[in-house]
Design an enzyme around this catalytic site. Sequence first.
Site, short mmCIF file in Angstrom:
data_model
loop_
_atom_site.label_atom_id
_atom_site.label_comp_id
_atom_site.label_asym_id
_atom_site.label_seq_id
_atom_site.Cartn_x
_atom_site.Cartn_y
_atom_site.Cartn_z
CD GLU A 162 -55.45 -0.31 66.74
OE1 GLU A 162 -55.30 -1.40 67.30
OE2 GLU A 162 -55.14 0.76 67.30
CG ASP A 194 -51.81 2.92 67.78
OD1 ASP A 194 -51.86 1.71 67.53
OD2 ASP A 194 -51.69 3.38 68.94
C1 NOJ Z 1 -52.50 -0.64 69.06
C2 NOJ Z 1 -51.25 -1.33 68.63
O1 NOJ Z 1 -51.55 -2.22 67.58
C3 NOJ Z 1 -50.69 -2.05 69.83
O2 NOJ Z 1 -49.59 -2.85 69.48
C4 NOJ Z 1 -50.33 -1.04 70.89
O3 NOJ Z 1 -49.88 -1.70 72.06
C5 NOJ Z 1 -51.54 -0.16 71.22
N1 NOJ Z 1 -52.19 0.34 70.05
C6 NOJ Z 1 -51.12 1.01 72.08
O4 NOJ Z 1 -50.39 1.89 71.28
#
Ligand code: NOJ
Length: 533
Positions: free
Chosen positions: A245, A203
């Site tokens: 991500e 993430d």
């Molecule tokens: C990316 C995640 O997909 C999202 O849902 C989240 O709010 C942010 N990262 C912060 O962790």
Amino acid sequence: MPAPLDWYKDAVFYEVPIRSFMDGSGDGFGDFAGLTERLDYVAALGVTAIWVLPFYPSPLRDDGYDIADYHAVDERYGTLEDFRRFVERAHELGLKVVTELVINHTSIDHPWFQRARRAPAGTIERDFYVWSDTDERFPDARIIFTFSEDSNWAWDEVAGAYYWHRFFSHQPDLNYDNPAVHAAVLEIVDFWLSMGVDGMRLDAVPYLYVRDGTNGENLPETHAYLKTLRGYVDQHYPGTMLLAEANQWPEDAVAYFGDGDECHMNFHFPLMPRLYMAIARGDRTPVREILAGTPEIPDSSQWGIFVRNHDELTLEMVTDDERAFMFDTYAQDPRAPLNVGIRRRLAPLMNGDHRKIRLMLGLLFSLPGSPFLYYGDEIGMGDELDLPDRDGVRTPMQWDDSPNAGFSRVPEGELYAPPIADEQFGYDRVNVAAQQPDPDSQLNWVRRIIAERRKHPAFGRGKVDWFEPADEAVLAYRLAHGTGTVFVAANFADRPAIVDVPDGVDVFSGRRVSGSLTLDPYGFRWISITGRA
Ligand code: NOJ
């Protein structure tokens, strides 16, 4: 035969927020027991991997991306034993399991943060996070959650200092300059991978390090750290996939593959909104241009293709004009914009037009990379704009037309969120049970297209060649892998379009095709030229 180490190249991923899928315990909240019971449904879609969103103890102020304990399961989702059973059952069904590694930040409730704010400045404990006496450091770092935050710094009374956060102010960023943070991350990795997890989504990975004079994204230190992490995972858990991500422009995004020694996969964020632009304009150009501008990636690397996910449809990787076009086209309802994006699902974005929905999914399942299908998009679920934040695209899975959409047996009104009940996408008409027996339903269409994709490894592994049909509404490409070659032609326009195709067999009808053929409005064809490459 054991799965190859690069199994992710042939994978079809299914994304599931556990809270939304199935309530097994009867508290109105989806959980591992419910999900495990519904894994047969997941496997029957034909997908080969399931990506579950965070399920760790959390105050759930960011749906679990605000973690308070990395080594446990939040009791609303079940127990560690339930998690183990889930992994075991998924593996029995041939599904790989991908979990979340959220290591950019924690919740303020995490004991590390509680310890840090009380620890004397300069100690290892304090330095788990990034502190400052002023909120003026790192002025070039953009704000990501523009609707809720106006600074990346938050004041902490106890510490008497500001802490750094790229997302919500209740999510302090970890400090990667502290080796103790690296050690703590490896403990998390060991904990979950030793339980049989097959892959991890990293993430918010571009923001791990921050440096004066930079925008705090994609720093060399971050890449160096990720390479070390990859080395560790390769050595101890070979065959485990790391998925970045990294919501970045193509040239920055490809850096997350390294030389094939960093993340195995990364989502193609810039491509996603351009699929929506192309279909709205009836013109392939946005898609063609972004893919033409995407550098080649190492052999072992793979793009993750998606059209929707649990977040807003992000418009960070488009130009200002393109963003304005997207908002004008897809976010006319004043409740639809969120941060730099649009908080709607695929089916409502396409106005429920089956031709367009199928074209988007047809591209999802055939563009070079591995597809990620968001739960509920296989049946055409809608969204609820009256729910806050991104909750409206995370509503209960619509299993049938019974109360609570068959998601939970609690009295109506006691669910974590109501199921979609509007006229067009409500659970009384859009649900799994209604679509199962109908050969023409979206659900059965999705199963068929996934099955066809899986017959042709070229979709995940092929080398791509782009064609430039005279009609600019048509995107056409060929994916060749060994003796298996597929040709794809997709018409973004609301009118028929003519395209020249190679000799081959239409994958869906089984008929031979050659020469020029006519695509229906928003139609697409997959043509197999197996053995003739
Ligand atoms: C990316 C995640 O997909 C999202 O849902 C989240 O709010 C942010 N990262 C912060 O962790």
